[in-house]
Design an enzyme around this catalytic site. Structure first.
Site, PDB file in Angstrom:
ATOM      1  N   ASP A  76     -40.698 -35.107   3.020  1.00 30.18           N
ATOM      2  CA  ASP A  76     -40.899 -34.138   1.942  1.00 30.18           C
ATOM      3  C   ASP A  76     -41.239 -34.912   0.670  1.00 30.18           C
ATOM      4  O   ASP A  76     -40.577 -35.906   0.347  1.00 30.18           O
ATOM      5  CB  ASP A  76     -39.643 -33.294   1.722  1.00 30.18           C
ATOM      6  CG  ASP A  76     -39.871 -32.166   0.731  1.00 30.18           C
ATOM      7  OD1 ASP A  76     -40.385 -31.117   1.144  1.00 30.18           O
ATOM      8  OD2 ASP A  76     -39.560 -32.345  -0.465  1.00 30.18           O
ATOM      9  N   GLU A 119     -45.448 -29.202   1.066  1.00 34.40           N
ATOM     10  CA  GLU A 119     -45.397 -30.651   0.879  1.00 34.40           C
ATOM     11  C   GLU A 119     -44.556 -31.338   1.952  1.00 34.40           C
ATOM     12  O   GLU A 119     -44.108 -32.473   1.780  1.00 34.40           O
ATOM     13  CB  GLU A 119     -44.851 -31.001  -0.507  1.00 34.40           C
ATOM     14  CG  GLU A 119     -43.410 -30.615  -0.768  1.00 34.40           C
ATOM     15  CD  GLU A 119     -43.237 -29.214  -1.342  1.00 34.40           C
ATOM     16  OE1 GLU A 119     -42.206 -28.984  -1.993  1.00 34.40           O
ATOM     17  OE2 GLU A 119     -44.119 -28.359  -1.138  1.00 34.40           O
TER      18      GLU A 119
END
Length: 199
Positions: A76, A119
């Protein structure tokens, strides 16, 4: 003595038939090429070049379900919203694209790199059954990302990722369970200060 080579002229309808056959073959080849491109687009995240979530699960079902010698890395991007807010969404896209390129070039053909959503990225590493080797690999990738720079207008943008690792075993070889474990470890990396790996 043979003084020349005799040729047999094809009837006009035979020539027309051959032209028609050639045209049909070209059309078939064009359609096949188009279908391959459409399939690639359907299975690929166009921004990063990684596979998308749907194709990830399609591919993983032939691998991880039947193997115990693999691991899942979940990435992430740290403070990604702040990057978008400060530098703009085009800069954020460049960050995601750069991370995708790093993940693809850092893995092998038997591995699977997926943009899981937003993301988040997921990487399936084939043949890594050791916690130590999995951690070392994740750290190598994390440092490559940490040392990368994206140029957006006059700005040099630095960025980092947090990583969670899940190891497949005889007890945990279901992909959903592996993703859940990796996600929990990713959460622990975030809570511990970001830009780190948890296994």
């Amino acid at each position: 003595a043979v003084t020349g080579v005799q040729t047999c002229a094809l009837p006009i309808y035979t020539k027309q038939f051959l032209k028609l056959i050639c045209a049909q073959l070209l059309l078939i080849l064009d359609n096949r090429s188009l279908n391959e491109k459409l399939l690639l687009q359907a299975n690929t995240d166009l921004l990063t070049g990684c596979c998308n979530r749907r194709s990830f699960y399609d591919m993983i079902n032939t691998k991880c379900i039947h193997e115990n010698d693999c691991c899942i890395l979940m990435f992430d991007v740290d403070k990604f919203k702040a990057i978008n807010d400060k530098y703009g969404h085009d800069a954020g896209d460049m960050v995601l694209k750069t991370i995708g390129e790093i993940l693809i070039t850092s893995t092998r053909k038997d591995d699977i790199v997926c943009r899981y959503g937003g993301e988040e990225f997921v990487v399936y590493l084939h043949g890594l059954c050791s916690k130590i080797s999995s951690f070392i690999k994740a750290e190598q990738i994390r440092k490559l990302i940490e040392n990368s720079v994206v140029l957006a207008d006059e700005f040099e943008i630095k960025f980092t990722t947090s990583i969670g690792i899940a190891m497949a075993s005889k007890l945990v070889n279901n992909i959903q369970d592996l993703i859940k474990i990796a996600d929990n470890n990713l959460f622990n990396s975030k809570n511990a200060g970001r830009n780190r790996t948890t296994i």
